[in-house]
Structures are given as C-alpha cells and as structure tokens.
Design a protein around this motif. Structure first.
Motif, PDB file in Angstrom:
ATOM      1  N   THR B  58       1.308 -32.649 -34.378  1.00 47.84           N
ATOM      2  CA  THR B  58       0.685 -31.469 -34.996  1.00 47.84           C
ATOM      3  C   THR B  58      -0.084 -30.681 -33.947  1.00 47.84           C
ATOM      4  O   THR B  58      -0.872 -31.241 -33.200  1.00 47.84           O
ATOM      5  CB  THR B  58      -0.279 -31.923 -36.115  1.00 47.84           C
ATOM      6  OG1 THR B  58       0.477 -32.619 -37.082  1.00 47.84           O
ATOM      7  CG2 THR B  58      -0.975 -30.743 -36.755  1.00 47.84           C
ATOM      8  N   GLN B  59       0.151 -29.356 -33.957  1.00 44.91           N
ATOM      9  CA  GLN B  59      -0.579 -28.521 -32.998  1.00 44.91           C
ATOM     10  C   GLN B  59      -1.696 -27.738 -33.670  1.00 44.91           C
ATOM     11  O   GLN B  59      -2.675 -27.387 -33.033  1.00 44.91           O
ATOM     12  CB  GLN B  59       0.402 -27.589 -32.290  1.00 44.91           C
ATOM     13  CG  GLN B  59       1.301 -28.349 -31.323  1.00 44.91           C
ATOM     14  CD  GLN B  59       2.471 -27.522 -30.846  1.00 44.91           C
ATOM     15  OE1 GLN B  59       3.345 -27.188 -31.623  1.00 44.91           O
ATOM     16  NE2 GLN B  59       2.483 -27.185 -29.579  1.00 44.91           N
ATOM     17  N   LEU B  60      -1.498 -27.456 -34.946  1.00 41.10           N
ATOM     18  CA  LEU B  60      -2.544 -26.753 -35.684  1.00 41.10           C
ATOM     19  C   LEU B  60      -2.682 -27.364 -37.072  1.00 41.10           C
ATOM     20  O   LEU B  60      -1.701 -27.838 -37.650  1.00 41.10           O
ATOM     21  CB  LEU B  60      -2.198 -25.263 -35.823  1.00 41.10           C
ATOM     22  CG  LEU B  60      -2.341 -24.395 -34.569  1.00 41.10           C
ATOM     23  CD1 LEU B  60      -1.762 -23.012 -34.814  1.00 41.10           C
ATOM     24  CD2 LEU B  60      -3.794 -24.282 -34.133  1.00 41.10           C
ATOM     25  N   GLN B  61      -3.893 -27.326 -37.574  1.00 40.60           N
ATOM     26  CA  GLN B  61      -4.135 -27.809 -38.934  1.00 40.60           C
ATOM     27  C   GLN B  61      -4.843 -26.718 -39.723  1.00 40.60           C
ATOM     28  O   GLN B  61      -5.739 -26.061 -39.200  1.00 40.60           O
ATOM     29  CB  GLN B  61      -4.994 -29.078 -38.906  1.00 40.60           C
ATOM     30  CG  GLN B  61      -4.265 -30.244 -38.262  1.00 40.60           C
ATOM     31  CD  GLN B  61      -5.064 -31.526 -38.259  1.00 40.60           C
ATOM     32  OE1 GLN B  61      -6.273 -31.496 -38.081  1.00 40.60           O
ATOM     33  NE2 GLN B  61      -4.395 -32.645 -38.439  1.00 40.60           N
ATOM     34  N   ASP B 213      -0.310 -29.343 -41.826  1.00 40.69           N
ATOM     35  CA  ASP B 213      -0.140 -29.648 -40.401  1.00 40.69           C
ATOM     36  C   ASP B 213       1.092 -28.901 -39.917  1.00 40.69           C
ATOM     37  O   ASP B 213       2.104 -28.876 -40.622  1.00 40.69           O
ATOM     38  CB  ASP B 213       0.072 -31.154 -40.196  1.00 40.69           C
ATOM     39  CG  ASP B 213      -1.224 -31.943 -40.391  1.00 40.69           C
ATOM     40  OD1 ASP B 213      -2.245 -31.324 -40.752  1.00 40.69           O
ATOM     41  OD2 ASP B 213      -1.196 -33.165 -40.185  1.00 40.69           O
ATOM     42  N   VAL B 222       0.210 -21.583 -28.933  1.00 43.05           N
ATOM     43  CA  VAL B 222      -0.591 -22.023 -30.084  1.00 43.05           C
ATOM     44  C   VAL B 222      -1.601 -20.934 -30.504  1.00 43.05           C
ATOM     45  O   VAL B 222      -1.708 -20.629 -31.699  1.00 43.05           O
ATOM     46  CB  VAL B 222      -1.292 -23.369 -29.767  1.00 43.05           C
ATOM     47  CG1 VAL B 222      -2.253 -23.761 -30.882  1.00 43.05           C
ATOM     48  CG2 VAL B 222      -0.248 -24.463 -29.575  1.00 43.05           C
ATOM     49  N   ARG B 226      -1.724 -19.260 -34.152  1.00 42.01           N
ATOM     50  CA  ARG B 226      -2.987 -19.434 -34.873  1.00 42.01           C
ATOM     51  C   ARG B 226      -3.487 -18.090 -35.410  1.00 42.01           C
ATOM     52  O   ARG B 226      -3.876 -17.965 -36.573  1.00 42.01           O
ATOM     53  CB  ARG B 226      -4.007 -20.031 -33.905  1.00 42.01           C
ATOM     54  CG  ARG B 226      -5.345 -20.314 -34.508  1.00 42.01           C
ATOM     55  CD  ARG B 226      -6.248 -20.869 -33.422  1.00 42.01           C
ATOM     56  NE  ARG B 226      -7.515 -21.269 -33.960  1.00 42.01           N
ATOM     57  CZ  ARG B 226      -8.313 -22.145 -33.397  1.00 42.01           C
ATOM     58  NH1 ARG B 226      -7.966 -22.732 -32.274  1.00 42.01           N
ATOM     59  NH2 ARG B 226      -9.467 -22.442 -33.915  1.00 42.01           N
ATOM     60  N   GLN B 230      -3.751 -16.990 -39.308  1.00 38.25           N
ATOM     61  CA  GLN B 230      -5.052 -16.557 -39.852  1.00 38.25           C
ATOM     62  C   GLN B 230      -4.908 -15.191 -40.519  1.00 38.25           C
ATOM     63  O   GLN B 230      -5.477 -14.940 -41.578  1.00 38.25           O
ATOM     64  CB  GLN B 230      -6.088 -16.506 -38.725  1.00 38.25           C
ATOM     65  CG  GLN B 230      -7.527 -16.473 -39.199  1.00 38.25           C
ATOM     66  CD  GLN B 230      -8.054 -17.841 -39.632  1.00 38.25           C
ATOM     67  OE1 GLN B 230      -8.200 -18.730 -38.816  1.00 38.25           O
ATOM     68  NE2 GLN B 230      -8.334 -18.006 -40.918  1.00 38.25           N
ATOM     69  N   VAL B 239      -8.171 -22.565 -39.353  1.00 38.27           N
ATOM     70  CA  VAL B 239      -6.946 -22.906 -38.602  1.00 38.27           C
ATOM     71  C   VAL B 239      -7.407 -23.435 -37.256  1.00 38.27           C
ATOM     72  O   VAL B 239      -8.010 -22.704 -36.469  1.00 38.27           O
ATOM     73  CB  VAL B 239      -6.043 -21.668 -38.414  1.00 38.27           C
ATOM     74  CG1 VAL B 239      -4.723 -22.066 -37.760  1.00 38.27           C
ATOM     75  CG2 VAL B 239      -5.783 -20.972 -39.740  1.00 38.27           C
ATOM     76  N   GLU B 240      -7.172 -24.692 -37.011  1.00 36.97           N
ATOM     77  CA  GLU B 240      -7.719 -25.289 -35.790  1.00 36.97           C
ATOM     78  C   GLU B 240      -6.797 -26.368 -35.249  1.00 36.97           C
ATOM     79  O   GLU B 240      -5.963 -26.899 -35.978  1.00 36.97           O
ATOM     80  CB  GLU B 240      -9.107 -25.880 -36.070  1.00 36.97           C
ATOM     81  CG  GLU B 240      -9.041 -26.970 -37.117  1.00 36.97           C
ATOM     82  CD  GLU B 240     -10.390 -27.456 -37.592  1.00 36.97           C
ATOM     83  OE1 GLU B 240     -11.406 -27.012 -37.071  1.00 36.97           O
ATOM     84  OE2 GLU B 240     -10.399 -28.295 -38.503  1.00 36.97           O
ATOM     85  N   ALA B 241      -7.001 -26.674 -33.993  1.00 37.33           N
ATOM     86  CA  ALA B 241      -6.258 -27.780 -33.385  1.00 37.33           C
ATOM     87  C   ALA B 241      -6.853 -29.085 -33.893  1.00 37.33           C
ATOM     88  O   ALA B 241      -8.041 -29.129 -34.237  1.00 37.33           O
ATOM     89  CB  ALA B 241      -6.374 -27.703 -31.874  1.00 37.33           C
ATOM     90  N   ASP B 244     -10.188 -30.118 -32.719  1.00 37.53           N
ATOM     91  CA  ASP B 244     -11.399 -29.417 -33.159  1.00 37.53           C
ATOM     92  C   ASP B 244     -12.091 -30.123 -34.322  1.00 37.53           C
ATOM     93  O   ASP B 244     -13.256 -29.893 -34.577  1.00 37.53           O
ATOM     94  CB  ASP B 244     -11.060 -27.976 -33.594  1.00 37.53           C
ATOM     95  CG  ASP B 244     -10.596 -27.139 -32.427  1.00 37.53           C
ATOM     96  OD1 ASP B 244     -10.849 -27.572 -31.286  1.00 37.53           O
ATOM     97  OD2 ASP B 244      -9.990 -26.088 -32.653  1.00 37.53           O
TER      98      ASP B 244
END
Lengths: 282, 851
Positions: B58-61, B213, B222, B226, B230, B239-241, B244
């Motif tokens: 996963t790169q962003l959640q 994810d 990324v 992101r 958003q 929206v975060e890595a 974070d």
C-alpha cells in the motif's frame, strides 16, 4: 432467428457510430463462457489485415444469437486437488450490448452465488457479484479484472466482451492443430492498459469457422491457453462443449463442460439486474 | 596512567562502596533516560511495524477518522487516474474464546483485488489448495489465520474459531492459513483475514468501510495521485502514506515523551550532584596526596586530568551499567505503555517482548552519562589543581564558601529569579517559558548553600536543646562545611522537587477528573460494545437505542457516537449526542461562553462545543469557526462554548447527534447512556437489557460506579508512570543521602577520633552523626518541598500548554509531603547507622592517622 439477426445488425450499426472515428467496424466477441476466447479484443483493420478480420467477422456471424442458456460444470485441477462446481448461465443479447447472469448451483457452500455482467460496446463491462449468505452484492472493480475468477483459471477479464476496435490483429498464416486445419491469427489490444494481455494467438478451424485454441501472452510469456473440444451443432450453431484453460504460470487447469445448451430462448431484461440476482440467489 | 594506577586505584579500592554509590547516580540517570525512551520507541516501533506489515504494498491510505465512509467512495477512488488498485479495508479487534488467545486483529479485505496490495503467503504457497476462494467469499464465516495462530491452537483448514462479534458469539471457519512472516507477523500472529463485506456485517459497520488502501500506477508519483484523490473525494478525508499513521500515534504518546524527557534530565542532574559531592569530598580527603604530588613537581593540569580521568572512568562504568539497567527498565515499562495505549485507544500492541534499542539513543545516552560525570567532577578537579602543599594540611578549609562566592551566588540567583519572572510574563513563547523554568531551577541551586546554611543555623538551637553537645556538634559540622552540605542538600532537594511535582500533578488530575465525573458522568447505566470502553471495533445500530428506550424502568437513553477524527492532523474525539438531553440531564457550565447560547446553538446544529484541553492545545477561541472534516466535506461550525471535559487526552468536540448523522451519514452508536426512572434500580434495568439483548448482540452494561472505577483505573494507569517516577526520585534521594553521609562521616573520622580521644562517649559520637544525618535530610526535605511548590506550578503549565491542554487547579500534595518526612528522615537516620558504628568501633589510632 431472422428477427434476431436483424436486431443484432441494428445494434452493430449503433456500435459503429459510437466508435465512428476508428477505421474498423466494431466486432465484439462474446466472453469465454459463451464459448469464445477470453475478451480477445479482436478487431480488424481493413486496410492492414483484411483477411484476418474477415475470418473473425465470419466466426462472429456464425455465433451470433439473441440469447444463450446452458448448465455448466467447472472442474479446477490444481496441484492434484480437484474442485467441482455447477452453475446455470444465461445471456441476453450478443456482443457489446449483452447482459449475462451466472448462478452457481453446487456445491451447497456456493449455491446462490451469482455474477451479473453488463457489457458495453465502448468500454469494459460492469460486473457485480451476489453473495446470498451476506444478502448483498459487491461490485467487481475494473482494476481487479485481471485477478482470478473465484479460484478458477479464468480471470474476471476473461469473462467480458470487449470492443474489437480496441485491438489490432493480423493473420500469421495457416497451422494444423490435432490434425485440423486452422488459420493462426494474432490480436493485440490497441490500448495496453485496457487489458492484462499483450497479445492473443487464435487458432480458427477452417471447417466450422470455430475457435480451436487461444493463447494469451503477457509480453512474450504465455499466460493462459484455452482449448476447445467436443464440437457439436446445437440448434444449427456449432458449439465447443468442452473448454480447457491452462494457467501457464500456475500450472493449473480448469475444465468447463456445457450441458443443456439452448439458443435464442425468450428472456426478460428484468432477469439481468441485481434485484434478479437477489431473487434467484436466495 | 601511572598516576591513575598509583594514586586513584588504591583510593577507589579503599572506598569501593562510596565509588559504587557515586557511580549509581550516573547509572540511574542513564538508566532512566534509556529505559523510558527505549520503552517508548519500542511501543512506537511495534506500532509502525504492524502498520507496515499490514500495509504491504500500500502506498496511500484513505480514512475519515473512526467514522468510516460510504462504499461509493471506493468507486470514486478507483476511478482516479493513477490508481492502480484500491481495496476497501475494515479493521477490528475481536475477542476469541480460544483459551489464552485474547484478541485477534481482524482485517476485512476484498480478496478479489486485495492480493495485489498484500502478500498473504498462504501456507501452501498457493491459494487454491488451501481453500476454495469462491467458498471463502460465499460463506460469511470464512476466516484466514496465521500459521503461528493455527499452530498455537491446533487449527487446520475447516477448524472452527469462536469470535465475539456484534451479532453475539459466532463460530468462524478457517479457510486459509497464512505463512509466518510478512503480514502474518503483525500482532504477534494474532491476525485474521475475512471478507470485507462479511466484516461489515459482523462488526456492525452497515455499508461503510474503515479505510481504503491503494497502490499507484507506474508512471505516476505518490504525491500526484494523493493530490488527485484528495480533489476527487474532498477535504473530509485523510489521504496519507502508511508511515504517516505512525505520526498520529506518536502524538498520542507525546505526553509520555515530554514527561520522560523531564524525568531523565532530572535524574541526570541529581546524578551530577551526587558525583560533584563525592569528588568534592574525595579532593578534600586526598589533599595531602595532592600536596605531595604538587611538591614532587606534578603540574596543575596533571592533577586536573587525574580527577577528570577518574570521573571519565566512573562515567564509562556508570553509563555502561546504566544502559543495561535502562534495557531492563524498558522491558518493564513497555508493557505498561502498551497496556495504557490499549486501554485508552482500544489498540492492542503486543511488542513480542522484543526491545528495539536505538543505537543512536544508546550512544547518546552513554555520552551524556560520561559527560555528566566529567562535568560534575570539573569543579572539584579544578579545586584539586589549585591545592598547594601548605593549605593541603589545613583540613576543612576547602569546604568553606567565601563571602565573595556567596555574594556572587546570591546576585546570580536574584538575576536568574528576575529573568525567570520576566519569562513568565512573556511565557506565551515556548522557548521563553522553558528558559524561565530552567533559570528557576538554576537559581534555586545557586542559593542552595545559603539557604541550607540559614536553615541549619535556625535548627542549631533546636538541636542543642535536644542534645546540648551532640546537637551543637552536628549543626556546627554542617555549618562549617557548607559546600559538602549544599551538594548533599541539592541532590536531595532536586529529587524531592520531582516527587512534589509528579505527586501534585497526579493529585490535581485526580481531583479534576473526579469533579468532572460527578457532573458529566451521571447516567445510571452505560451500554457499550466492549468491556474496554475505548474500543471502537463494534458499533450499535441506532435501533438498539430505540429498543432500550422501550424497556420498563428506562427514563432517558442518550445515543452516543464517539469516533476519533483527525482534526488539524491530530486524532481527537468527536462526541455526537443529543445536546438538549445533555442540558436536561447532565448540564455543564461552560468555562468560556454563555450557557444558554451554547446549548441553544449546539442543539440546533449551529455550533460546536470544545473541551477545554482541545481549545488550549489547538488555540481555539470562542466564536471562532471550526472546520471539521466529514466524509461529505468540511463542516464549518462556530465554537459556541468551551467546557471542562476529560474524555480524551487529545481533546474532544461535542456536537448534536442529528447534525452528526446528517454530516457523516452514520446513525450507528458507540454507546448508550441510560437514565432509569425514579425509584427503579439500575441493576434491575441492567438485567433487563442483558436478558433482552445480551444474546443477540455484543454488549456490556456498566453501572455508574463501574464506569467511574473504569475511568479511575485508566487514570491510575496513566499516572502509573508518574508513580514510577516518584519512586525513582525517592530512591535517588535516599541514595544521595546514603552516599553523601557515608562519605561525609568517613571524611570526618579524624575529627571523630579526636573527639573520642578527648573523652567523648561512643553514644555521643553516634548521636552526633545521627543528628547530622537527620538535619541534612530535614534541610533537603524543606528545600525540596519549597522548590517542589514552584516546580509544580511549572509542571501544571507544561501539562496545560504542551501535553494535554488541561488547566488543572494548583494543589500542593500535602499528604505526599507529610509522608516524605518519615521516609526521608528515616532513610537519613538509617544511612548514618553504619558509618556511625564504624566510626565508634574503629581503631582510634587509625582514625587519628586518617588523612
């Protein structure tokens, strides 16, 4: 039958309008469960590969029906483990504007699980799965179409019809498969992002204008091979009643057998909705 | 090196106990520093490890706090260009009834797409032979467990696993076993995977997801994706890595971090005084040797280097032992911090008992220990380098403080005090505030000799009255050696300052929380989804509240949603409740704002109420428009009132439930506050609720007293760290007394020998030593309590402005102060017993030859 063909031709014209900027006509193949290879993305460029396209069009023409129904068995042979499933398949319409429903009937653990596929002439299909134990549907996302279809060797993408205009193809020559004369045709999707496959090689038998084998490649590596067998004329339509798909990367096989085949039965649009899945699956 | 071997080593061997006690100061300082920080880092590391393992590729959640969001958000995210794959996730902690297995972290995922994000590493290496994926999806009871968990519980494919779900206890079927390592290593193997839609059902999520994810397509960055996401889903989402999430978690333990830093600095400061005192005494005792060395041609630099080398070696040994002690302490504290976080946030964080020691921290702590030791020895070493053979024979002279020095110290203290007071005026700036805090402590240390001398002089008549000879001798001994006395007193004073500070904060918090509970927590019963009130795994359907309302004996039911949301990057608590009902049943006076306006506007959904700590931490002002992120967009609400509230350390917002339901499109409840009808026993109603609903859904009913006990238990856990610090501080204080008195008495063996030679009785000598020890203890105690009173003020300010935003009333911990008298004076007396006996029973000739 003639009426159905006429309707189909009218739909074909509409499809052509939708993709009017392309130099090829829209030729869509039904998905694998309709006996034709996985979302082959076949299209033809009249200018470049007239012969290949003509062949594909003829195959399409011979398989075009207003509806299809059959009961199927599915056998997944994976690492000496064999699982069997049964389902009922129904399709209304042909090619890019068809709708299909697949309802599993056995074993008991999967009874009622259903898949609804709504094909579109100009884009990927919409797919929903119905799970009776949860009493709810789930949408199969486009980006998940390359994943395996419920543990079989098909992917979700293999179940859908694609716009033939999205692919280029060419005739590679003649070939002989199991002693049967075939044309060997290569199809390549124009937009690689729309498919997991880089190319598909098709063996079309010359006697019945039927697909005999299809090999799908990711880059230059064989990903899947589909073999068609047990040919018979059902209501005058030549049909392969056994399909064997091999996942070359996993080494597993799925054998699909079609029983109680029937074409052009009257079907209602209402039977191809999520509500219908809920009704029939419960 | 020769000097070290010939001069220092014999001295150390002769005073081994003292050397060890002196080194103990550094051991403790380094130990506390390493222990507390390592425990903190380990818990943080375990959290990050878990997040990483579960995140996979996963790169962003995407999340919207605890509230989750509607399913259609997934489709919106999936349609964003640049998103390769996006998969919905539900995370829940479920208790399993398997013996000794505790809770399982359940990860609900959509297996059709999730495999491109996470590597499940099925036991056979191939999903098909483990289970039938269609059966897995078709059956809502399907579960995949880790091989570790399966082995512990002798589970195989098709084994049954009992889990407590929102629909009551249910049996799940193992349809897959994940290999050890990778994701399966998260939560010590107590991890299970189920279908996300099944998880929605059994954990009461309705048609919502907790999180999405995703991984980005090749050719996209990324940050690009992101930003696009958003834009597509609006600012109500985070929206975060995955990394974070650690930062948010870190803010939860920030309070501990500050507390730990202050404690560590104090521990080292105390250690420094102990070393300073010991070296001062050592210099005094070895003046004769130093004089001889100087007479033989040793340079001042050589003498200084000799003492600094000794302190260096002591620092090295002390720091090394301190590191070992710190790791031991960390192991003990780790469970405590993890347990605290679990009970506060419903987050299970097993660290597998493996400490993650940061080499930088260990190296830095070691260096700090060594440098502290050398810094503490610097003044005595300089003193030693200035010794000349003549004054070397004049015993005691070096312990005096000249008038000039006293005057200088006094002036410096006055200036420090004045600047510190000025810093309070401009204390809004963090640096200025902490600078003032430091100057206050330094000022107090500078004044220590003067004040200690003054108090001892005041005590002299009292001591003389108690024992005319011994009392006078004891007082005079202390008065004549102010430097030695001051160092002992300073170490003791600092330790006790810490005790007063921590005790005062704990007391004030208890008082405030109890007062708040009286007003705000007055429902007769609370119906919760978990025996841990903070757990947000399960949610009740709103229909349950309706059903409880219809029970006989129930007067009022308040539906409460209490999700954690991200506000200005911090996880805070959002309490959505019927504000009118709150006004009627548990009215709270605002600390800022008009009560009538506050309730009117908030109940109409036109305003928001903030807890005082949140307003303080986020610098919110009454009337200010607060931007609250919701899945439907940003909600702009004016702040209509600020109330005292201790529901959450990070702060709480209160809004009306109708507004919440509309903005979050969520009508699930975290808990129900139940008021029983007059004359009806809450226990009777509780039984009715359990009888009626206990079988069909997972619920726990607390009585008011149980609720209060629960909160006080959490408060106890929270202050458990403070109590540990208090004990460490008291231990250091006792250690300081034992060390310095042992040294001091040994130092005066000659003087005591002379007294015996001129006819003093053994008992007189004993009493003198005892009285001297108790006097030092008393002076240190009085000064510690005095400085502690100031320190407590600063601690409350630190707590308000930087830790929890809590404005706690100043309450001097009188009971702790009173308890310290017997403890410290007793410790002082006990520490004098051994040296006193040694002094009276030793050889008189040897004593007279001493030095």
């Amino acid at each position: 039958m003639n009426e159905a063909n006429a309707r189909q031709k009218a739909k074909g014209k509409r499809q052509k309008l939708q993709v009017r900027n392309r130099c090829v006509s829209t030729v869509l193949l039904p998905f694998a469960f309709c006996l034709l290879p996985f979302a082959l993305l076949l299209s033809g460029s009249r200018c470049l590969a007239q012969d290949a396209r003509t062949i594909i069009e003829e195959v399409q023409k011979r398989n075009r029906t207003a509806s299809q129904r059959y009961e199927g068995t599915l056998q997944v042979i994976d690492n000496k483990k064999i699982t069997d499933k049964r389902w009922i398949y129904k399709r209304k319409g042909s090619f890019g504007e068809s709708k299909s429903v697949l309802i599993f009937t056995a074993p008991a653990e999967v009874k009622g699980v259903a898949l609804l596929i709504v094909n579109h002439p100009d884009r990927a299909s919409d797919q929903w799965m119905w799970t009776p134990s949860l009493e709810r549907e789930r949408r199969i996302a486009f980006q998940d179409r390359s994943t395996r279809f419920f543990g079989t060797d098909f992917s979700f993408e293999d179940l859908e019809e694609r716009d033939a205009g999205q692919s280029d193809f060419k005739l590679l020559g003649d070939d002989k498969l199991d002693g049967v004369d075939c044309w060997l045709i290569e199809a390549r999707p124009k937009e690689a992002k729309q498919s997991q496959y880089t190319s598909v090689k098709l063996w079309v038998r010359k006697d019945h204008w039927m697909f005999m084998q299809a090999e799908s490649y990711v880059k230059d590596t064989l990903a899947r091979r589909m073999n068609y067998s047990d040919f018979a004329a059902v209501q005058g339509i030549w049909t392969a009643r056994t399909l064997t798909i091999l996942d070359a990367r996993r080494g597993s096989r799925t054998i699909m057998r079609l029983e109680k085949l029937a074409y052009n039965e009257p079907m209602k649009d209402d039977d191809f909705t999520i509500q219908a899945l809920r009704r029939e699956g419960s | 090196m020769i000097l070290l071997r010939l001069i220092s080593w014999p001295y150390v061997r002769k005073h081994l106990l003292r050397t060890m006690l002196t080194t103990a100061g550094i051991v403790l300082g380094v130990g506390v520093l390493v222990g507390m920080r390592t425990a903190n880092e380990t818990v943080m590391g375990a959290f990050q490890h878990t997040v990483d393992k579960i995140a996979g590729a996963t790169q962003l959640q995407i999340s919207a706090g605890d509230t989750g969001f509607e399913e259609d958000v997934l489709e919106r995210v999936q349609s964003v260009p640049g998103v390769r794959t996006a998969s919905a996730v539900i995370e829940a902690v479920a208790a399993t009834d398997l013996p000794g297995q505790g809770n399982l972290m359940i990860l609900g995922v959509d297996m059709t797409g999730d495999r491109s994000l996470r590597e499940y590493s099925f036991e056979s290496g191939d999903e098909a032979v483990i289970d039938d994926p269609l059966v897995f999806l078709a059956q809502a009871d399907s579960l995949m467990v880790t091989s570790e968990f399966a082995a512990r519980n002798h589970l195989q494919t098709n084994s049954r696993v009992p889990l407590r779900t929102m629909e009551g206890p249910k049996q799940f079927t193992v349809r897959g076993i994940m290999k050890a390592g990778g994701m399966a290593s998260a939560f010590g193997g107590n991890l299970a995977v189920m279908d996300v839609y099944a998880a929605q059902k059994v954990f009461g999520r309705g048609r919502r997801f907790d999180r999405i994810d995703l991984a980005v397509k090749d050719g996209y960055t990324v940050p690009q994706v992101r930003q696009a996401i958003q834009k597509a889903i609006g600012p109500g989402f985070t929206v975060e890595a995955p990394t974070d999430r650690g930062a948010q978690f870190e803010s939860i333990v920030a309070a501990h971090r500050i507390s730990i830093n202050i404690s560590s600095v104090f521990a080292l400061l105390i250690g420094m005084f102990i070393i300073y005192n010991s070296f001062t005494i050592a210099v005094t005792q070895r003046r004769y040797e130093i004089g001889i060395l100087r007479a033989l041609g040793a340079g001042r630099g050589q003498i200084r280097t000799l003492f600094l080398m000794e302190s260096f070696i002591e620092g090295v040994i002390g720091s090394a032992v301190g590191l070992a002690l710190g790791m031991g302490l960390a192991r003990g504290m780790m469970g405590q911090i993890g347990g605290l976080i679990e009970s506060l946030y419903g987050l299970d964080q097993p660290g597998n008992g493996v400490l993650s020691a940061d080499p930088w921290l260990l190296g830095a702590s070691f260096a700090v220990g060594v440098l502290t030791s050398m810094f503490a020895a610097l003044l005595p070493a300089n003193e030693a380098s200035r010794v000349n053979p003549v004054t070397a024979l004049q015993k005691g002279k070096a312990q005096e403080i000249s008038e000039k020095e006293t005057r200088l110290r006094g002036w410096a203290a006055v200036i420090f005090g004045a600047v510190a007071a000025g810093c309070l005026v401009f204390g809004a700036y963090r640096f200025i505030f902490y600078f003032g805090f430091l100057l206050t402590i330094l000022g107090a240390l500078l004044l220590t000799p003067t004040i200690a001398l003054g108090i001892t002089r005041l005590l002299r008549p009292l001591l003389s009255r108690l024992r005319p000879v011994e009392g006078a001798l004891a007082a005079d001994s202390l008065i004549q050696a102010p430097r030695r006395t001051a160092a002992t007193v300073a170490a003791l004073m600092l330790s006790l300052t810490m005790v007063v500070g921590f005790g005062g904060v704990a007391g004030a918090s208890y008082h405030s929380i109890t007062k708040w509970m009286e007003i705000a927590l007055n429902p007769d019963l609370v119906v919760a989804t978990s025996d841990n009130l903070a757990s947000r795994t399960y949610r009740f359907p709103a229909s349950l509240g309706e059903a409880i309302r219809k029970l006989d004996g129930v007067r009022v039911v308040q539906d409460v949603s209490a999700p954690r949301i991200i506000f200005r990057g911090k996880p805070i608590l959002l309490v959505a409740i019927d504000i009118t009902s709150v006004q009627q049943n548990a009215p709270r006076r605002p600390v800022q704002g008009d009560e009538t306006t506050m309730y009117r506007e908030a109940s109409a959904g036109r305003g928001i109420i903030a807890a005082e700590n949140l307003a303080e931490l986020q610098h919110l002002r009454l009337g200010e428009v607060v931007d609250l992120p919701t899945p439907a967009g940003v909600l702009h609400l004016p702040l209509v009132g600020i109330v005292e509230d201790y529901s959450d350390q990070q702060g709480t917002f209160l809004i009306d439930r109708t507004l919440y339901k509309r903005a979050w499109n969520d009508d699930t409840c975290s808990l129900f506050r139940v008021y029983t009808a007059k004359g009806v026993s809450p226990l009777e109603v509780r039984q009715k609720i359990l009888d009626r609903f206990g079988g069909q859904s997972k619920l726990f009913v607390f009585t008011n007293q149980e609720l209060r006990n629960y909160i006080l238990k959490i408060t106890d856990q929270w202050f458990g760290m403070s109590y540990a610090q208090i004990f460490v501080a008291i231990f250091v204080a006792i250690l300081g007394i034992v060390n310095t008195l042992t040294v001091s008495i040994t130092d005066r063996r000659r003087e005591l020998g002379v007294l015996q030679a001129v006819g003093a009785l053994r008992n007189q000598i004993r009493h003198t030593i005892w009285m001297e020890a108790v006097t030092v203890g008393l002076v240190g105690l009085l000064m510690g309590l005095g400085l502690g009173a100031i320190y407590l003020y600063y601690m409350l300010e630190v707590l308000r402005r930087d830790v929890a935003g809590l404005r706690l009333g100043y309450e001097f911990p009188v009971s702790i102060a009173l308890a310290l008298f017997p403890v410290i004076l007793g410790a002082a007396l006990l520490s004098a017993l051994g040296p006193a006996e040694a002094a009276v029973r030793g050889s008189l000739v040897e004593a007279l030859e001493y030095e």
